[in-house]
Write an enzyme that holds these catalytic residues in place. Structure first.
Site, PDB file in Angstrom:
ATOM      1  N   ASP A  59       0.863  -1.190   0.000  1.00  0.00           N
ATOM      2  CA  ASP A  59       0.000   0.000   0.000  1.00  0.00           C
ATOM      3  C   ASP A  59       0.899   1.240   0.000  1.00  0.00           C
ATOM      4  O   ASP A  59       1.362   1.675   1.060  1.00  0.00           O
ATOM      5  CB  ASP A  59      -0.934   0.020   1.217  1.00  0.00           C
ATOM      6  CG  ASP A  59      -1.955   1.138   1.092  1.00  0.00           C
ATOM      7  OD1 ASP A  59      -3.090   0.862   0.691  1.00  0.00           O
ATOM      8  OD2 ASP A  59      -1.595   2.307   1.367  1.00  0.00           O
ATOM      9  N   GLU A  61       2.177   5.084  -0.283  1.00  0.00           N
ATOM     10  CA  GLU A  61       1.741   6.477  -0.151  1.00  0.00           C
ATOM     11  C   GLU A  61       2.625   7.292  -1.082  1.00  0.00           C
ATOM     12  O   GLU A  61       3.787   6.937  -1.331  1.00  0.00           O
ATOM     13  CB  GLU A  61       1.875   6.987   1.296  1.00  0.00           C
ATOM     14  CG  GLU A  61       1.049   6.214   2.299  1.00  0.00           C
ATOM     15  CD  GLU A  61      -0.444   6.185   1.986  1.00  0.00           C
ATOM     16  OE1 GLU A  61      -0.986   7.192   1.497  1.00  0.00           O
ATOM     17  OE2 GLU A  61      -1.068   5.129   2.219  1.00  0.00           O
ATOM     18  N   ALA A  62       2.036   8.362  -1.636  1.00  0.00           N
ATOM     19  CA  ALA A  62       2.735   9.121  -2.667  1.00  0.00           C
ATOM     20  C   ALA A  62       2.526  10.614  -2.460  1.00  0.00           C
ATOM     21  O   ALA A  62       1.576  11.028  -1.780  1.00  0.00           O
ATOM     22  CB  ALA A  62       2.207   8.710  -4.039  1.00  0.00           C
ATOM     23  N   ASP A 158      -2.012   1.141  -6.886  1.00  0.00           N
ATOM     24  CA  ASP A 158      -0.692   0.937  -6.294  1.00  0.00           C
ATOM     25  C   ASP A 158       0.355   0.566  -7.342  1.00  0.00           C
ATOM     26  O   ASP A 158       1.447   1.117  -7.357  1.00  0.00           O
ATOM     27  CB  ASP A 158      -0.773  -0.125  -5.182  1.00  0.00           C
ATOM     28  CG  ASP A 158      -1.482   0.439  -3.972  1.00  0.00           C
ATOM     29  OD1 ASP A 158      -0.843   1.139  -3.184  1.00  0.00           O
ATOM     30  OD2 ASP A 158      -2.713   0.219  -3.851  1.00  0.00           O
ATOM     31  N   HIS A 216      -4.313   5.971   5.869  1.00  0.00           N
ATOM     32  CA  HIS A 216      -3.380   6.656   4.963  1.00  0.00           C
ATOM     33  C   HIS A 216      -1.945   6.648   5.470  1.00  0.00           C
ATOM     34  O   HIS A 216      -1.083   7.290   4.866  1.00  0.00           O
ATOM     35  CB  HIS A 216      -3.837   8.071   4.611  1.00  0.00           C
ATOM     36  CG  HIS A 216      -5.251   8.105   4.126  1.00  0.00           C
ATOM     37  ND1 HIS A 216      -5.658   7.417   3.003  1.00  0.00           N
ATOM     38  CD2 HIS A 216      -6.357   8.703   4.641  1.00  0.00           C
ATOM     39  CE1 HIS A 216      -6.960   7.598   2.850  1.00  0.00           C
ATOM     40  NE2 HIS A 216      -7.410   8.363   3.821  1.00  0.00           N
ATOM     41  N   ASP A 221      -2.267   0.925   6.543  1.00  0.00           N
ATOM     42  CA  ASP A 221      -3.187   0.525   5.458  1.00  0.00           C
ATOM     43  C   ASP A 221      -2.874  -0.907   5.011  1.00  0.00           C
ATOM     44  O   ASP A 221      -3.771  -1.744   4.868  1.00  0.00           O
ATOM     45  CB  ASP A 221      -3.048   1.456   4.242  1.00  0.00           C
ATOM     46  CG  ASP A 221      -3.780   2.798   4.434  1.00  0.00           C
ATOM     47  OD1 ASP A 221      -4.494   2.951   5.437  1.00  0.00           O
ATOM     48  OD2 ASP A 221      -3.627   3.680   3.553  1.00  0.00           O
TER      49      ASP A 221
HETATM   50  P1  AMP Z   1      -4.292   5.737   0.304  1.00  0.00           P
HETATM   51  O1  AMP Z   1      -3.729   4.369   0.113  1.00  0.00           O
HETATM   52  O2  AMP Z   1      -5.744   5.835   0.297  1.00  0.00           O
HETATM   53  O3  AMP Z   1      -3.695   6.286   1.576  1.00  0.00           O
HETATM   54  O4  AMP Z   1      -3.791   6.617  -0.911  1.00  0.00           O
HETATM   55  C1  AMP Z   1      -2.526   6.454  -1.523  1.00  0.00           C
HETATM   56  C2  AMP Z   1      -2.084   7.739  -2.126  1.00  0.00           C
HETATM   57  O5  AMP Z   1      -3.070   8.199  -3.041  1.00  0.00           O
HETATM   58  C3  AMP Z   1      -1.905   8.891  -1.151  1.00  0.00           C
HETATM   59  O6  AMP Z   1      -0.615   8.887  -0.546  1.00  0.00           O
HETATM   60  C4  AMP Z   1      -2.061  10.083  -2.085  1.00  0.00           C
HETATM   61  O7  AMP Z   1      -0.894  10.331  -2.824  1.00  0.00           O
HETATM   62  C5  AMP Z   1      -3.136   9.608  -3.062  1.00  0.00           C
HETATM   63  N1  AMP Z   1      -4.480  10.021  -2.589  1.00  0.00           N
HETATM   64  C6  AMP Z   1      -5.425   9.193  -2.071  1.00  0.00           C
HETATM   65  N2  AMP Z   1      -6.541   9.878  -1.754  1.00  0.00           N
HETATM   66  C7  AMP Z   1      -6.301  11.155  -2.081  1.00  0.00           C
HETATM   67  C8  AMP Z   1      -7.070  12.371  -1.998  1.00  0.00           C
HETATM   68  N3  AMP Z   1      -8.305  12.388  -1.500  1.00  0.00           N
HETATM   69  N4  AMP Z   1      -6.493  13.514  -2.454  1.00  0.00           N
HETATM   70  C9  AMP Z   1      -5.244  13.511  -2.953  1.00  0.00           C
HETATM   71  N5  AMP Z   1      -4.475  12.412  -3.055  1.00  0.00           N
HETATM   72  C10 AMP Z   1      -4.993  11.254  -2.621  1.00  0.00           C
HETATM   73 MG    MG Z   2      -2.579   3.995   1.857  1.00  0.00          MG
END
Ligand code: AMP
Ligand code: MG
Length: 334
Positions: A59, A61-62, A158, A216, A221
């Protein structure tokens, strides 16, 4: 005076009955009616043999903005992996590193709030290529690469977005173990015959599980996604890859992998060094009267796997087609 049981809706009564049935069978009683009925059904069926020994849950993060512009070049800033042994039904190892972004070295305020990752953490983190080399060494150190292994995530982004973009930015190939993956959101919807796909918190809620940790945070995650994968396996789901990278499929860069292709990949992985399950050996022996019959049989396997009512007309059509084409010449496993 009416009792509280009289006031219950039909749904509540059904859920209560399912909980009693699950409890009588010594099963986990958490989850909604769809989850419980599937769990009870799979308990009554023969135990499923997992295709893969290991499942590698990721998972990422970016980097991000509050509104990511079109074609925004995300860079991976957190790289967590949770290694599951599906034969043992447990987490066997974890890997975790942060990564230093190079295009946008300064994280946006939104990104720091969203992911909980502070600027000094990425400033002192390795570059992505160095992190990937550490992952490779970690995988080689465990015996994960010598046994059937599949990557898994809770959606396609991912690999198809974050990993693909990052590898392209660094001019390195996407590692072979990430070309195919299990999109657990799809597996979850199919296995529990849900009308809609659910996100991570939705899948946990359906299972009656709490989110552990901070949403997040990549590692938290991944741990929660891993819990969902283990529950699917415990509820009789044979996990198979269902998506793969496809560089020709711009702008999404992935395509579905149906069951026949997933099984063929398992066989070729096994031939390249992994082990072969008895189910695979059974399928390998099957011969077909014509290529059309082979294709019909392969699609039939996919549809039978879904076990949804809407598949019924497709199923009948394919059974007819298979009969017309001469059917399978070898022994069938069903
Ligand atoms: P997550 O696994 O849901 O934490 O999301 C992975 C990555 O997707 C995050 O680190 C963000 O780079 C991008 N991301 C997810 N949701 C959002 C959002 N609502 N707004 C902007 N970027 C998002
Ligand atoms: Mg995540």
């Amino acid at each position: 005076m009416s009792s509280s049981a009289d006031n219950d809706s039909a749904e509540e009564r059904e859920l209560r009955q399912l909980r009693v049935a699950a409890s009588d069978a010594g099963l986990d009683c958490r989850g909604n009616a769809e989850i419980l009925s599937r769990r009870i059904r799979s308990y009554k069926q023969a135990r499923v043999e997992q295709a893969y020994r290991y499942l590698l849950v990721v998972d990422f993060e970016a980097t991000c903005e509050s509104q990511n512009p079109d074609n925004y070049q995300h860079e991976i800033i957190e790289f967590p992996l949770v290694l599951l042994d599906l034969h043992e039904g447990k987490v066997v190892d974890k890997f975790h590193t942060y990564c230093r972004p190079k295009l946008h070295p300064k994280l946006s305020e939104f990104c720091r709030q969203f992911t909980g990752i502070e600027q000094d953490v990425v400033d002192s983190a390795p570059s992505f290529p160095a992190a990937l080399a550490a992952v490779q060494a970690w995988l080689q150190h465990s015996d994960a690469l010598t046994e059937p292994l599949a990557l898994a995530a809770d959606c396609q982004a991912d690999v198809a977005t974050f990993l693909r973009l990052q590898c392209s930015l660094d001019g390195i190939p996407v590692p072979a173990w990430a070309h195919y993956w299990v999109n657990l959101r799809i597996t979850f919807q199919r296995h529990y015959a849900l009308e809609r796909k659910l996100n991570l918190s939705g899948m946990l809620a359906a299972l009656g599980l709490e989110f552990e940790g901070r949403p997040h945070c990549g590692l938290d995650d991944a741990v929660n996604v891993a819990k969902i994968a283990l529950q699917l396996a415990a509820d009789g789901c044979r996990l198979l890859v269902n998506q793969r990278l496809d560089q020709n499929k711009s702008p999404y860069y992935w395509r579905p992998v149906y069951k026949a292709e997933a099984e063929a990949k398992l066989r070729s992985d096994a031939a390249a060094g992994g082990t072969t399950t008895s189910r695979q050996r059974g399928r390998r022996g099957r011969r077909h009267a014509s290529p059309e019959a082979a294709a019909a049989e392969a699609r039939l396997d996919d549809i039978c796997d879904d076990e949804t009512e809407e598949s019924l007309s497709d199923l009948l059509y394919l059974v007819n087609l298979r009969n017309k084409c001469g059917g399978a010449g070898g022994s069938s496993t069903r």
